[in-house]
Enzyme design. Structure first.
Site, PDB file in Angstrom:
ATOM      1  N   GLY A   9       0.799  -1.236   0.000  1.00 48.72           N
ATOM      2  CA  GLY A   9       0.000   0.000   0.000  1.00 48.72           C
ATOM      3  C   GLY A   9       0.825   1.277   0.000  1.00 48.72           C
ATOM      4  N   ILE A  12       5.801   4.753  -4.007  1.00 45.51           N
ATOM      5  CA  ILE A  12       7.233   4.977  -4.262  1.00 45.51           C
ATOM      6  C   ILE A  12       7.398   5.843  -5.512  1.00 45.51           C
ATOM      7  CG2 ILE A  12       7.422   2.766  -5.534  1.00 45.51           C
ATOM      8  CD1 ILE A  12      10.323   2.534  -4.551  1.00 45.51           C
ATOM      9  N   PRO A  13       8.152   6.931  -5.438  1.00 43.11           N
ATOM     10  CA  PRO A  13       8.388   7.751  -6.635  1.00 43.11           C
ATOM     11  C   PRO A  13       9.163   6.974  -7.701  1.00 43.11           C
ATOM     12  CG  PRO A  13       8.920   8.963  -4.633  1.00 43.11           C
ATOM     13  CD  PRO A  13       8.735   7.537  -4.231  1.00 43.11           C
ATOM     14  N   LEU A  15      11.279   7.850  -9.951  1.00 38.80           N
ATOM     15  CA  LEU A  15      12.687   8.223 -10.144  1.00 38.80           C
ATOM     16  C   LEU A  15      13.333   8.455  -8.787  1.00 38.80           C
ATOM     17  CD1 LEU A  15      14.918   9.308 -12.259  1.00 38.80           C
ATOM     18  CD2 LEU A  15      14.147  11.557 -11.493  1.00 38.80           C
ATOM     19  N   GLY A  18      20.538   7.634  -7.421  1.00 38.96           N
ATOM     20  CA  GLY A  18      21.495   6.607  -7.003  1.00 38.96           C
ATOM     21  C   GLY A  18      22.684   7.249  -6.312  1.00 38.96           C
ATOM     22  N   ASP A  43      18.326   6.616  -3.159  1.00 39.88           N
ATOM     23  CA  ASP A  43      18.710   5.213  -3.015  1.00 39.88           C
ATOM     24  C   ASP A  43      20.087   5.132  -2.361  1.00 39.88           C
ATOM     25  OD1 ASP A  43      18.111   2.298  -3.867  1.00 39.88           O
ATOM     26  OD2 ASP A  43      20.197   2.615  -4.437  1.00 39.88           O
ATOM     27  N   TYR A  48      27.864   1.544   0.620  1.00 43.31           N
ATOM     28  CA  TYR A  48      28.368   2.666  -0.184  1.00 43.31           C
ATOM     29  C   TYR A  48      29.275   3.592   0.656  1.00 43.31           C
ATOM     30  CZ  TYR A  48      24.656   1.180  -3.437  1.00 43.31           C
ATOM     31  OH  TYR A  48      23.827   0.453  -4.262  1.00 43.31           O
ATOM     32  N   LYS A  77      19.970  -0.537   2.193  1.00 46.64           N
ATOM     33  CA  LYS A  77      20.124  -1.980   1.952  1.00 46.64           C
ATOM     34  C   LYS A  77      20.971  -2.644   3.022  1.00 46.64           C
ATOM     35  CE  LYS A  77      20.181  -0.575  -2.880  1.00 46.64           C
ATOM     36  NZ  LYS A  77      21.058   0.606  -2.952  1.00 46.64           N
ATOM     37  N   HIS A 110      20.527  -6.618   0.207  1.00 47.15           N
ATOM     38  CA  HIS A 110      21.323  -6.128  -0.922  1.00 47.15           C
ATOM     39  C   HIS A 110      21.676  -7.250  -1.906  1.00 47.15           C
ATOM     40  CE1 HIS A 110      24.235  -2.599  -1.896  1.00 47.15           C
ATOM     41  NE2 HIS A 110      23.888  -3.217  -3.003  1.00 47.15           N
TER      42      HIS A 110
HETATM   43  N1  NAP Z   1      21.264  -3.145  -5.586  1.00 43.29           N
HETATM   44  C1  NAP Z   1      22.448  -3.230  -6.155  1.00 43.29           C
HETATM   45  O1  NAP Z   1      23.155  -4.261  -6.063  1.00 43.29           O
HETATM   46  C2  NAP Z   1      22.915  -2.074  -6.974  1.00 43.29           C
HETATM   47  C3  NAP Z   1      23.970  -2.258  -7.906  1.00 43.29           C
HETATM   48  C4  NAP Z   1      24.346  -1.173  -8.690  1.00 43.29           C
HETATM   49  C5  NAP Z   1      23.719   0.060  -8.536  1.00 43.29           C
HETATM   50  N2  NAP Z   1      22.727   0.228  -7.598  1.00 43.29           N
HETATM   51  C6  NAP Z   1      22.058   1.538  -7.396  1.00 43.29           C
HETATM   52  O2  NAP Z   1      21.728   2.053  -8.687  1.00 43.29           O
HETATM   53  C7  NAP Z   1      22.313   3.345  -8.836  1.00 43.29           C
HETATM   54  C8  NAP Z   1      22.618   3.640 -10.299  1.00 43.29           C
HETATM   55  O3  NAP Z   1      23.493   2.686 -10.868  1.00 43.29           O
HETATM   56  P1  NAP Z   1      25.053   2.977 -11.133  1.00 43.29           P
HETATM   57  O4  NAP Z   1      25.547   3.979 -10.141  1.00 43.29           O
HETATM   58  O5  NAP Z   1      25.702   1.650 -11.196  1.00 43.29           O
HETATM   59  O6  NAP Z   1      25.155   3.567 -12.581  1.00 43.29           O
HETATM   60  P2  NAP Z   1      24.288   4.462 -13.595  1.00 43.29           P
HETATM   61  O7  NAP Z   1      23.289   5.276 -12.882  1.00 43.29           O
HETATM   62  O8  NAP Z   1      23.863   3.547 -14.677  1.00 43.29           O
HETATM   63  O9  NAP Z   1      25.435   5.376 -14.208  1.00 43.29           O
HETATM   64  C9  NAP Z   1      26.134   6.322 -13.448  1.00 43.29           C
HETATM   65  C10 NAP Z   1      27.088   7.043 -14.398  1.00 43.29           C
HETATM   66  O10 NAP Z   1      26.320   7.778 -15.374  1.00 43.29           O
HETATM   67  C11 NAP Z   1      26.747   9.142 -15.346  1.00 43.29           C
HETATM   68  N3  NAP Z   1      25.570   9.974 -15.649  1.00 43.29           N
HETATM   69  C12 NAP Z   1      24.518  10.260 -14.855  1.00 43.29           C
HETATM   70  N4  NAP Z   1      23.618  11.026 -15.498  1.00 43.29           N
HETATM   71  C13 NAP Z   1      24.109  11.234 -16.730  1.00 43.29           C
HETATM   72  C14 NAP Z   1      23.642  11.947 -17.856  1.00 43.29           C
HETATM   73  N5  NAP Z   1      22.484  12.623 -17.830  1.00 43.29           N
HETATM   74  N6  NAP Z   1      24.418  11.965 -18.975  1.00 43.29           N
HETATM   75  C15 NAP Z   1      25.602  11.310 -19.017  1.00 43.29           C
HETATM   76  N7  NAP Z   1      26.092  10.607 -17.985  1.00 43.29           N
HETATM   77  C16 NAP Z   1      25.352  10.566 -16.850  1.00 43.29           C
HETATM   78  C17 NAP Z   1      27.305   9.371 -13.980  1.00 43.29           C
HETATM   79  O11 NAP Z   1      28.248  10.414 -13.969  1.00 43.29           O
HETATM   80  P3  NAP Z   1      28.127  11.745 -13.017  1.00 43.29           P
HETATM   81  O12 NAP Z   1      27.920  11.305 -11.595  1.00 43.29           O
HETATM   82  O13 NAP Z   1      29.434  12.426 -13.240  1.00 43.29           O
HETATM   83  O14 NAP Z   1      26.964  12.523 -13.574  1.00 43.29           O
HETATM   84  C18 NAP Z   1      27.987   8.032 -13.706  1.00 43.29           C
HETATM   85  O15 NAP Z   1      29.246   7.996 -14.329  1.00 43.29           O
HETATM   86  C19 NAP Z   1      23.559   3.249  -7.939  1.00 43.29           C
HETATM   87  O16 NAP Z   1      24.167   4.496  -7.717  1.00 43.29           O
HETATM   88  C20 NAP Z   1      22.962   2.580  -6.720  1.00 43.29           C
HETATM   89  O17 NAP Z   1      22.217   3.506  -5.955  1.00 43.29           O
HETATM   90  C21 NAP Z   1      22.314  -0.832  -6.831  1.00 43.29           C
END
Ligand code: NAP
Length: 316
Positions: A9, A12-13, A15, A18, A43, A48, A77, A110
């Site tokens: 219930g 969650i937004p 967007l 990360g 998130d 982290y 997580k 996680h």
């Molecule tokens: N549950 C899990 O096991 C798990 C695993 C991986 C990730 N996550 C979560 O998911 C989030 C997102 O995934 P991620 O951090 O792996 O990678 P991502 O969001 O796919 O990519 C991040 C990269 O994209 C760049 N970026 C962001 N916006 C951009 C744009 N508009 N144009 C060009 N480049 C852009 C960022 O650079 P800048 O910062 O310089 O903008 C960074 O280098 C994580 O931060 C984390 O919170 C969870």
């Protein structure tokens, strides 16, 4: 901001911001920029190692009047070292203390992997608790108890395959509210999405932009960079979006939450704008048809048959 309703219930937004790899000295400002521009979802995770700085950003934004706590959806997580039932609350309270919050909106397991605490590295079978010794169901039940204590509002998992979800649900009788997994056009996991939608489990798309800032040790040679894909660039141009915006709009169009990471105020705002874009059917189907398959996040050194997973393979 578009929202989804969870199976318990809660809302969650669609967007969120990360925060993996966001340096502590940058993430406070990133969180403040995000909340200022209209994000309502952050998130985070214990591992982290920046939750205190994330919490600072939340508190300064609340203090400055940009938002109130109840307008922000905060996810964190449970790290793999806290899987024993008696450690789950310890891990959660450490996160709450770091963030400076008295509850989380969503708490995820996680990884479906239990580390033995205190090891210098996790590379050999003896560094892990076998699932038979520390079952995922017991970890998850201890997480559900946190909800009953008011420490978390919703409880879910991350990096769970369909077979792991089926087993968890059969053993606990509880359907996780969320499964956070890697999702983008190179790894759309459509079967998992269909299964989760049928079960009432919301998928959150992590690494939606291809996680280009992962450490080199996590990268393969010659991996395909998603944001540089020529088709992605061309479709984005037709939609009047940047490639990143297109990937974000695609994720939300599929009915998933999406959590792109950025510490750059301009890109944080750019990503936010994508969440209100209505993707054309042509763009949606053109992206659906991209035929490159690639998973960016897979800690293969943790995978030991009969210990950290059962059956065909960790991702099976
Ligand atoms: N549950 C899990 O096991 C798990 C695993 C991986 C990730 N996550 C979560 O998911 C989030 C997102 O995934 P991620 O951090 O792996 O990678 P991502 O969001 O796919 O990519 C991040 C990269 O994209 C760049 N970026 C962001 N916006 C951009 C744009 N508009 N144009 C060009 N480049 C852009 C960022 O650079 P800048 O910062 O310089 O903008 C960074 O280098 C994580 O931060 C984390 O919170 C969870």
């Amino acid at each position: 901001m578009k929202t989804f309703t969870l199976n318990d219930g809660c809302s969650i937004p669609a967007l969120g911001l990360g925060t993996w790899k966001s340096p502590a000295d940058e993430v406070t400002q990133a969180v403040k920029s995000a909340l200022e521009v209209g994000y309502q979802h952050i998130d985070a995770a214990w591992i982290y190692q920046n939750e205190a700085a994330v919490g600072k950003g939340i508190h300064e934004s609340v203090k400055g009047g940009a938002v109130s706590r109840d307008q922000i959806f905060v996810t964190s997580k449970l790290w793999n070292t806290f899987h024993q039932a008696e450690s789950v609350e310890v891990g959660c309270r450490e996160t709450l203390r770091e963030l400076g919050l008295d509850y989380l909106d969503l708490y995820l397991m996680h990884w479906p992997i239990a580390f033995k605490p205190g090891r210098a590295q996790y590379k050999a079978p003896e560094d892990f608790y076998p699932l038979s010794e520390v079952p995922l169901s017991e970890t998850f039940e201890a997480m559900v108890a946190l909800r009953e204590k008011g420490l978390v509002k919703s409880v879910g998992v991350s990096n769970f395959t369909q077979s792991k979800l089926e087993k968890l649900i059969a053993e606990t009788g509880v359907v996780p509210a969320v499964n956070q997994v890697e999702l983008h056009p190179y790894h759309p996991q459509t079967e998992l999405l269909d299964y989760c939608q049928a079960q009432g489990i919301l998928l959150t798309a992590y690494s939606p932009l291809g996680s280009g800032d992962r450490p080199d040790s996590m990268k393969q040679k010659d991996e395909p960079p998603l944001l540089q894909n020529e088709q992605v660039k061309a479709i984005a141009e037709q939609e009047n979006l940047s490639p990143a915006q297109l990937l974000i709009a695609w994720a939300i169009d599929r009915g998933t939450v999406v959590i792109p990471k950025s510490t750059n105020a301009q890109r944080i705002a750019e990503n936010f704008a994508a969440a209100s874009h209505d993707l054309s059917e042509q763009a949606r189907s053109a992206i659906d048809k991209l035929d490159i398959q690639y998973r960016y996040v897979s800690p293969d050194t943790w995978f030991f048959p009969g210990i950290t997973y059962e059956g065909e393979g960790f991702w099976a």
